[in-house]
Each structure stands twice: as C-alpha cells, then as structure tokens.
Design an enzyme around this catalytic site. Structure first.
Site, mmCIF file in Angstrom:
data_model
loop_
_atom_site.group_PDB
_atom_site.id
_atom_site.type_symbol
_atom_site.label_atom_id
_atom_site.label_comp_id
_atom_site.label_asym_id
_atom_site.label_seq_id
_atom_site.Cartn_x
_atom_site.Cartn_y
_atom_site.Cartn_z
ATOM 1 N N LYS A 95 0.827 7.843 8.205
ATOM 2 C CA LYS A 95 0.443 9.094 8.878
ATOM 3 C C LYS A 95 -0.262 8.724 10.180
ATOM 4 O O LYS A 95 -1.485 8.651 10.219
ATOM 5 C CB LYS A 95 -0.518 9.890 7.985
ATOM 6 N N GLU A 147 0.845 -1.202 0.000
ATOM 7 C CA GLU A 147 0.000 0.000 0.000
ATOM 8 C C GLU A 147 0.879 1.250 0.000
ATOM 9 O O GLU A 147 1.984 1.241 0.551
ATOM 10 C CB GLU A 147 -0.916 -0.031 1.233
ATOM 11 N N ASP A 148 0.380 2.306 -0.619
ATOM 12 C CA ASP A 148 1.173 3.545 -0.681
ATOM 13 C C ASP A 148 1.218 4.259 0.660
ATOM 14 O O ASP A 148 2.272 4.625 1.148
ATOM 15 C CB ASP A 148 0.645 4.481 -1.783
ATOM 16 N N PHE A 151 -1.040 16.413 3.238
ATOM 17 C CA PHE A 151 -1.469 15.693 2.046
ATOM 18 C C PHE A 151 -0.293 15.611 1.081
ATOM 19 O O PHE A 151 0.258 16.628 0.662
ATOM 20 C CB PHE A 151 -2.660 16.375 1.366
ATOM 21 N N ASP A 160 -3.415 5.917 6.363
ATOM 22 C CA ASP A 160 -3.916 7.205 6.856
ATOM 23 C C ASP A 160 -4.896 6.925 7.996
ATOM 24 O O ASP A 160 -4.485 6.632 9.118
ATOM 25 C CB ASP A 160 -4.552 7.916 5.658
ATOM 26 N N ARG A 166 1.202 11.678 -9.965
ATOM 27 C CA ARG A 166 1.716 10.318 -9.679
ATOM 28 C C ARG A 166 3.131 10.138 -10.216
ATOM 29 O O ARG A 166 3.902 9.348 -9.709
ATOM 30 C CB ARG A 166 0.821 9.257 -10.334
#
Ligand code: 5GP
Length: 193
Positions: free
Chosen positions: A146, A114-115, A167, A118, A180
């Site tokens: 995060k 996963e990137d 963000f 959050d 991206r």
C-alpha cells in the site's frame, strides 16, 4: 431447537453478515498466478543456491505456504512474530518481537516473507534487526503493497500486488483475528486505516 443449535445458528448468521460486507479485491486464481511468478523470479535470482524464508507471523502464513510449494530450489523456513497493530487496524508505531527465530541466519541467503507493506515501520525495523545478524544476503517479499501509506522507506525485492489505501483481509490477513481463512483478498469497508 436446543440452546447449542441456537448458538450455532447465530454464528452462521453472524458469519454470513460478515461476508456480505466484504468486497473481493484479488481473487484466489489471480493470487496463485502471481505467487507462481514470484517463485520463478526467486529461483532465477538464487541461481541454484538454497534460500531461507523468514515468515512474519501470523499474516504471511498463507503466502509462505503457497510460495514455498512453488519453489523448486532447496528451501528452509523459520518464523518470527512481531506486534505492531494490536487488535484493530491502527498502527501503534511500536514494533516488538513476540517470537524470535529458532536458528541463526548468519551466512544464509534470507528472504523475509511479509503479507502487507503499509507504513513500512515493521519491515524497516525487522530488516535492520536481521541485517545485524549477518546473513549472506537479505531480501524482502511482500504479497501486498500500500504505497500511499508509507512513512518510512523500505526496499522490497518481490511485490505481489500494489493496492489502494483500503483495509484488506483474507489470504492470511485478519481483522481482530477473523477472516484469515478467506481464499481471496477482500476489502473490509467499515475499518478506518
Ligand atoms: P506497517 O508496519 O508496514 O505499517 O504494517 C505492517 C503490518 O500491518 C502488516 O504485517 C499487517 O499485520 C498490518 N496491516 C497493514 N495494513 C493492513 C491491512 O490492510 N489489513 C490487515 N489485515 N493488516 C494490515
């Protein structure tokens, strides 16, 4: 200047303005080094066994591509897509599968790629969904974490970087499908999270 040339010039100016607003948080060299270290850690943990990486589209695609090429063990790959953020940055709280895996994961050593972690809603949902498909083991690797934004607990096995509540875009992460392609992870200051 033709209308096509004028349009192209307009796009260049718009892109330049976009870049100027960005602040680099993690440089490509830093990311490369960390991804390599995660690969070594995965190799040690796998003890020669093959591993099946599940990339969460689209944001984790660059992380997957780099991690994959660092791994020196047998690796297979699959992709899953979920929608949870819509076009902007505000979480909907709802996770929906928009593209499922191509093959069964039963009996495989699986790592979810996963990137960014959050609120934790996406990974919490996906972990439970994939665990029910009876892999031999199920782990999670995230490039970015995060922690300040967490609303549900997620146990992550491999973390690239802990970052502040900002963000971020680049290295696969988007804002409304843009950015991206940036090689660095950058803060987009104008977005409310
Ligand atoms: P969670 O379910 O943990 O709240 O969110 C996970 C997803 O939210 C990520 O896969 C990513 O698509 C999106 N997301 C969360 N924070 C950010 C951010 O800072 N930048 C971008 N581009 N996407 C984010």
């Amino acid at each position: 200047m033709s209308s096509v040339q004028q349009a192209c010039a307009g796009v260049v100016v718009a892109k330049k303005r976009q870049r100027e607003k960005l602040k680099v948080l993690l440089r490509r060299a830093q990311i490369r080094k960390r991804v390599r270290a995660i690969a070594r850690q995965i190799e040690r943990d796998c003890k020669g066994e093959s591993v099946h990486l599940i990339c969460i589209l689209k944001g984790a695609c660059i992380f997957l591509a780099d991690l994959l090429r660092e791994l020196r063990i047998p690796v297979s790959v699959d992709f899953i897509a979920v929608s949870s953020y819509g076009k902007g940055s505000l979480p909907s709280g709802e996770v929906r599968i928009t593209k499922d895996l191509d093959r069964s994961i039963e009996g495989l050593h699986v790592i979810i790629i996963e990137d960014i972690l959050d609120t934790g809603l996406t990974l919490n949902y996906l972990y439970r969904l994939l665990q029910a498909r009876r892999p031999c083991s199920l782990k999670i690797a995230v490039l970015l974490d995060k922690p300040d934004r967490r609303v549900t607990e997620v146990v992550v096995d491999y973390i690239g970087f802990k970052i502040p509540d900002e963000f971020v875009v680049g290295y696969g992460l988007d804002y409304a499908e843009l950015y991206r392609n940036l090689p660095d992870v950058c803060v987009l200051p104008t977005v409310d999270t």
